[in-house]
Design a protein around this motif. Structure first.
Motif, PDB file in Angstrom:
ATOM      1  N   LEU A  20      48.844  37.201  31.705  1.00 51.91           N
ATOM      2  CA  LEU A  20      48.379  38.477  31.164  1.00 51.91           C
ATOM      3  C   LEU A  20      46.899  38.399  30.798  1.00 51.91           C
ATOM      4  O   LEU A  20      46.116  39.317  31.099  1.00 51.91           O
ATOM      5  N   ALA A  21      46.512  37.302  30.148  1.00 59.25           N
ATOM      6  CA  ALA A  21      45.101  37.133  29.753  1.00 59.25           C
ATOM      7  C   ALA A  21      44.197  37.092  30.984  1.00 59.25           C
ATOM      8  O   ALA A  21      43.132  37.734  31.006  1.00 59.25           O
ATOM      9  N   LEU A  22      44.624  36.353  32.025  1.00 58.25           N
ATOM     10  CA  LEU A  22      43.821  36.305  33.260  1.00 58.25           C
ATOM     11  C   LEU A  22      43.723  37.691  33.898  1.00 58.25           C
ATOM     12  O   LEU A  22      42.684  38.050  34.457  1.00 58.25           O
ATOM     13  N   GLY A  23      44.816  38.461  33.801  1.00 61.97           N
ATOM     14  CA  GLY A  23      44.774  39.829  34.331  1.00 61.97           C
ATOM     15  C   GLY A  23      43.778  40.699  33.585  1.00 61.97           C
ATOM     16  O   GLY A  23      43.014  41.455  34.191  1.00 61.97           O
ATOM     17  N   VAL A  24      43.761  40.584  32.252  1.00 59.57           N
ATOM     18  CA  VAL A  24      42.808  41.357  31.442  1.00 59.57           C
ATOM     19  C   VAL A  24      41.367  40.920  31.746  1.00 59.57           C
ATOM     20  O   VAL A  24      40.463  41.761  31.893  1.00 59.57           O
ATOM     21  N   PHE A  25      41.164  39.598  31.866  1.00 57.28           N
ATOM     22  CA  PHE A  25      39.822  39.097  32.215  1.00 57.28           C
ATOM     23  C   PHE A  25      39.387  39.632  33.585  1.00 57.28           C
ATOM     24  O   PHE A  25      38.224  40.026  33.774  1.00 57.28           O
ATOM     25  N   SER A  26      40.332  39.643  34.534  1.00 56.38           N
ATOM     26  CA  SER A  26      40.013  40.133  35.882  1.00 56.38           C
ATOM     27  C   SER A  26      39.660  41.613  35.853  1.00 56.38           C
ATOM     28  O   SER A  26      38.746  42.062  36.567  1.00 56.38           O
ATOM     29  N   ILE A  27      40.389  42.388  35.021  1.00 56.64           N
ATOM     30  CA  ILE A  27      40.058  43.813  34.881  1.00 56.64           C
ATOM     31  C   ILE A  27      38.626  43.970  34.381  1.00 56.64           C
ATOM     32  O   ILE A  27      37.857  44.804  34.879  1.00 56.64           O
ATOM     33  N   PHE A  28      38.259  43.141  33.409  1.00 58.25           N
ATOM     34  CA  PHE A  28      36.903  43.241  32.861  1.00 58.25           C
ATOM     35  C   PHE A  28      35.859  42.835  33.904  1.00 58.25           C
ATOM     36  O   PHE A  28      34.787  43.445  33.993  1.00 58.25           O
ATOM     37  N   ASN A  45      36.164  36.791  43.473  1.00 56.27           N
ATOM     38  CA  ASN A  45      36.468  35.366  43.540  1.00 56.27           C
ATOM     39  C   ASN A  45      37.383  34.975  42.385  1.00 56.27           C
ATOM     40  O   ASN A  45      37.031  35.111  41.222  1.00 56.27           O
ATOM     41  N   PHE A  46      38.573  34.493  42.739  1.00 61.18           N
ATOM     42  CA  PHE A  46      39.520  34.021  41.729  1.00 61.18           C
ATOM     43  C   PHE A  46      39.936  32.601  42.080  1.00 61.18           C
ATOM     44  O   PHE A  46      40.546  32.351  43.116  1.00 61.18           O
ATOM     45  N   GLY A  81      38.218  30.251  43.216  1.00 62.00           N
ATOM     46  CA  GLY A  81      37.634  29.779  44.466  1.00 62.00           C
ATOM     47  C   GLY A  81      38.104  30.521  45.700  1.00 62.00           C
ATOM     48  O   GLY A  81      37.659  30.212  46.815  1.00 62.00           O
ATOM     49  N   PHE A  82      38.997  31.511  45.542  1.00 57.92           N
ATOM     50  CA  PHE A  82      39.505  32.273  46.680  1.00 57.92           C
ATOM     51  C   PHE A  82      39.057  33.722  46.565  1.00 57.92           C
ATOM     52  O   PHE A  82      39.054  34.293  45.473  1.00 57.92           O
ATOM     53  N   GLU A  83      38.738  34.321  47.702  1.00 62.97           N
ATOM     54  CA  GLU A  83      38.417  35.744  47.731  1.00 62.97           C
ATOM     55  C   GLU A  83      39.724  36.525  47.839  1.00 62.97           C
ATOM     56  O   GLU A  83      40.428  36.434  48.849  1.00 62.97           O
ATOM     57  N   VAL A  84      40.067  37.258  46.802  1.00 70.26           N
ATOM     58  CA  VAL A  84      41.353  37.972  46.774  1.00 70.26           C
ATOM     59  C   VAL A  84      41.105  39.456  46.542  1.00 70.26           C
ATOM     60  O   VAL A  84      40.074  39.864  45.992  1.00 70.26           O
ATOM     61  N   ASP A  85      42.085  40.251  46.994  1.00 71.28           N
ATOM     62  CA  ASP A  85      42.008  41.693  46.770  1.00 71.28           C
ATOM     63  C   ASP A  85      42.108  41.974  45.268  1.00 71.28           C
ATOM     64  O   ASP A  85      43.043  41.509  44.592  1.00 71.28           O
ATOM     65  N   ALA A  86      41.174  42.717  44.739  1.00 73.71           N
ATOM     66  CA  ALA A  86      41.055  42.887  43.291  1.00 73.71           C
ATOM     67  C   ALA A  86      42.289  43.570  42.694  1.00 73.71           C
ATOM     68  O   ALA A  86      42.872  43.072  41.719  1.00 73.71           O
ATOM     69  N   ILE A  87      42.723  44.696  43.278  1.00 68.81           N
ATOM     70  CA  ILE A  87      43.834  45.457  42.700  1.00 68.81           C
ATOM     71  C   ILE A  87      45.132  44.649  42.749  1.00 68.81           C
ATOM     72  O   ILE A  87      45.880  44.580  41.766  1.00 68.81           O
ATOM     73  N   SER A  88      45.387  43.999  43.890  1.00 63.03           N
ATOM     74  CA  SER A  88      46.622  43.216  44.028  1.00 63.03           C
ATOM     75  C   SER A  88      46.635  42.033  43.058  1.00 63.03           C
ATOM     76  O   SER A  88      47.651  41.754  42.415  1.00 63.03           O
ATOM     77  N   ALA A  89      45.492  41.348  42.949  1.00 65.78           N
ATOM     78  CA  ALA A  89      45.423  40.184  42.052  1.00 65.78           C
ATOM     79  C   ALA A  89      45.632  40.603  40.603  1.00 65.78           C
ATOM     80  O   ALA A  89      46.389  39.964  39.859  1.00 65.78           O
ATOM     81  N   ILE A  90      44.987  41.692  40.194  1.00 64.03           N
ATOM     82  CA  ILE A  90      45.144  42.169  38.812  1.00 64.03           C
ATOM     83  C   ILE A  90      46.595  42.572  38.555  1.00 64.03           C
ATOM     84  O   ILE A  90      47.190  42.219  37.532  1.00 64.03           O
ATOM     85  N   LEU A 113      48.791  39.437  38.293  1.00 66.41           N
ATOM     86  CA  LEU A 113      48.543  38.688  37.054  1.00 66.41           C
ATOM     87  C   LEU A 113      49.145  39.406  35.847  1.00 66.41           C
ATOM     88  O   LEU A 113      49.738  38.777  34.966  1.00 66.41           O
ATOM     89  N   LEU A 114      49.009  40.725  35.801  1.00 70.44           N
ATOM     90  CA  LEU A 114      49.649  41.481  34.720  1.00 70.44           C
ATOM     91  C   LEU A 114      51.166  41.347  34.801  1.00 70.44           C
ATOM     92  O   LEU A 114      51.858  41.277  33.783  1.00 70.44           O
ATOM     93  N   PHE A 115      51.680  41.279  36.031  1.00 73.18           N
ATOM     94  CA  PHE A 115      53.125  41.140  36.215  1.00 73.18           C
ATOM     95  C   PHE A 115      53.624  39.778  35.724  1.00 73.18           C
ATOM     96  O   PHE A 115      54.748  39.667  35.240  1.00 73.18           O
ATOM     97  N   VAL A 116      52.779  38.738  35.829  1.00 75.20           N
ATOM     98  CA  VAL A 116      53.162  37.424  35.279  1.00 75.20           C
ATOM     99  C   VAL A 116      53.418  37.554  33.780  1.00 75.20           C
ATOM    100  O   VAL A 116      54.377  36.981  33.244  1.00 75.20           O
ATOM    101  N   GLY A 117      52.561  38.320  33.093  1.00 78.78           N
ATOM    102  CA  GLY A 117      52.797  38.585  31.673  1.00 78.78           C
ATOM    103  C   GLY A 117      54.110  39.311  31.449  1.00 78.78           C
ATOM    104  O   GLY A 117      54.863  38.992  30.517  1.00 78.78           O
ATOM    105  N   ALA A 118      54.417  40.274  32.327  1.00 78.15           N
ATOM    106  CA  ALA A 118      55.671  41.012  32.208  1.00 78.15           C
ATOM    107  C   ALA A 118      56.876  40.111  32.498  1.00 78.15           C
ATOM    108  O   ALA A 118      57.923  40.245  31.866  1.00 78.15           O
TER     109      ALA A 118
END
Length: 505
Positions: free
Chosen positions: A11-19, A43-44, A46-55, A58-63
């Motif tokens: 969840l924290a990584l998801g919030v950081f990624s949103i920021f 860049n997450f 070291g990998f280039e990932v789709d921003a919306i999917s990654a966020i 990551l939020l889903f991991v918190g869920a």
């Protein structure tokens, strides 16, 4: 707590990624900018990932951590050691639903990530099924209801994955009533039997606790989705929507959901039979002193019972009716993901299927445990039946895997590295047993020079004057060859060497 920390890291990584992506964490700003961020990568690790999917993931991991989805679900049944009012409030109605609520609240973000929605659907369907199968063979009264909670959370999550957030929220609200009723009714039984929780030591309580029996029966019927009770109005809609999705993950969720509905009915009535209907197996003293719920316990049960009977019927059109203004744009569903209308036109037998499967599960449970107990015992002592029973009773070995593959590794790492090397090593050398010990030892050596003998004082003064004159006259000749920093490093090394020699001796 440790399992929840794992989810909190996601969840924290998801919030950081949103920021990082949106430069803000404000809901309204983020949701309004989501269409402009579609297709953007970042860049997450070291990998280039789709921003919306990654966020979204990551939020889903918190869920997953908070709402006890498969993989991070093991904390929920273990938390049943707490009092039943705590279980009813926190583990059925409020805290465990926080992860589901997070997904619902972030619907404008998830609607732009098909990958995240597919993952959510699969995880939710697997949770509903696996938690249901575990609940089939649990013997602790509260743990059966706990795994039932876990299974129902799976329904809510895969409803979100199918882009029907309002239906998921509707099931969340309905579930709070009948699951809190079940937990508090279980508390009434446990209280009556002097804190006995093992269903194998109950039985014959129908005549002793009639009021509690009626309450737990209503809660179980609502849980299994019996027609016109609260659970029926949300659970069946979730399964209809899954069928109407007409996709691989939608079909997967639908059939696992239907199977889970039958399993839910089976273990619900297993609980009722073993607790209230079967021959008494408990201690004579416990059953003789058993008493039904006193008034302070009976009133909350009655209130929750009314909710379990009527809330679904009264609020269905408000929460999930087509065109209802209740959510006021708080929930966003992309036009291509809207299947509520399609769900109205699916075959009639598909609509009836969950009810038929649930009734079959309930009736078969009563028949098996009343007439075929010996056959069930014979099956369970055969090698295959015994293996299946042990596998399910040990919760699909999730606890074993977590302890062996993750827990023991982290424990060894913590002991050998964090504790022995860092805490007992570096910190103590530089801390309490390092510099302070060195200072005390050095001070004792210096104090031994205070002998009171004049000729020793004269010798020390002579050495001091000699070193001072050497510094003044000879040092400039070597200053260009010797670095003053190196000189201090050598001196410090000599001091530490002296300390370790003293320590070893």
């Amino acid at each position: 707590m440790v399992i929840n920390r794992v989810g909190d890291v996601g969840l924290a990584l998801g919030v950081f990624s949103i920021f990082v992506v949106f430069k803000t964490c404000d809901y309204s700003v983020v949701f309004s900018l989501v269409p402009h961020v579609v297709g953007i990568t970042y860049n997450f690790l070291g990998f280039e990932v789709d921003a919306i999917s990654a966020i979204g993931l990551l939020l889903f991991v918190g869920a997953v951590g908070k709402s006890a989805q498969i993989g991070l679900h093991t904390w929920l049944p273990d938390a049943m050691e707490g009092p039943t009012p705590v279980s009813a409030l926190i583990h059925a109605a409020t805290m465990v639903t926080a992860g589901v609520y997070l997904i619902i609240r972030c619907s404008p973000l998830y609607e732009y990530s098909g990958i995240a929605l597919t993952v959510i659907t699969v995880f939710g369907a697997l949770t509903a099924f696996i938690a249901g199968t575990i609940g089939l063979v649990q013997n602790d009264l509260k743990k059966v209801i706990a795994y039932s909670t876990c299974s129902q959370l799976g329904y809510m999550v895969f409803a979100c994955g199918l882009s029907n957030y309002s239906v998921s929220m509707f099931h969340l609200i309905n579930h709070a009533y009948f699951k809190a009723l079940l937990f508090l009714s279980a508390g009434s039984v446990i209280h009556a039997l002097n804190d006995e929780q093992d269903m194998r030591r109950m039985g014959g309580l129908l005549q002793v606790l009639p009021y509690t029996y009626v309450m737990i029966l209503i809660g179980s019927l609502a849980l299994m989705g019996f027609p016109f009770l609260t659970g029926f109005y949300s659970k069946d809609v979730i399964l209809e929507i899954a069928y109407a999705k007409y996709s691989l993950h939608g079909t997967f969720a639908h059939w696992l959901g239907v199977l889970s509905a039958g399993i839910t009915a089976f273990y619900s009535f297993r609980l009722i039979y073993l607790t209230f209907i079967s021959n008494p197996n408990g201690f004579k003293n416990a059953i003789q002193n058993a008493h039904d719920a006193p008034l302070p316990m009976a009133i909350p049960l009655f209130i929750l019972c009314i909710g379990s009977l009527f809330v679904g019927y009264l609020t269905k059109d408000l929460f999930i009716g087509l065109g209802t203004p209740f959510w006021n744009n708080a929930i966003f569903i992309a036009p291509e993901n809207l299947v509520m209308i399609d769900a109205e036109f699916i075959p009639t037998y598909i609509k009836w299927l969950p009810v038929i499967v649930s009734l079959f599960g309930a009736v078969s449970s009563m028949l098996v445990f009343h007439f075929f107990k010996n056959f069930l015992f014979e099956v369970c002592i055969k090698p295959f039946g015994r293996s299946v029973y042990i596998f399910l009773n040990r919760r699909w070995l999730f606890d074993r895997l977590q302890n062996d593959l993750i827990g023991s590794v982290i424990l060894k790492l913590g002991y050998n590295t964090t504790y022995k090397l860092v805490d007992k090593g570096v910190i103590e050398v530089f801390g309490p047993k390092g510099l302070s010990f060195l200072t005390i030892t050095f001070s004792k050596q210096i104090s031994s020079l205070q002998s009171g003998l004049v000729h020793q004082y004269a010798f020390i003064m002579f050495i001091g004057v000699t070193l001072f004159m050497t510094k003044l006259l000879v040092w400039p000749l070597f200053a260009t060859l010797i670095d003053i920093n190196l000189y201090f490093i050598i001196m410090a090394a000599l001091m530490f060497t002296n300390y370790f020699v003293i320590k070893l001796s």
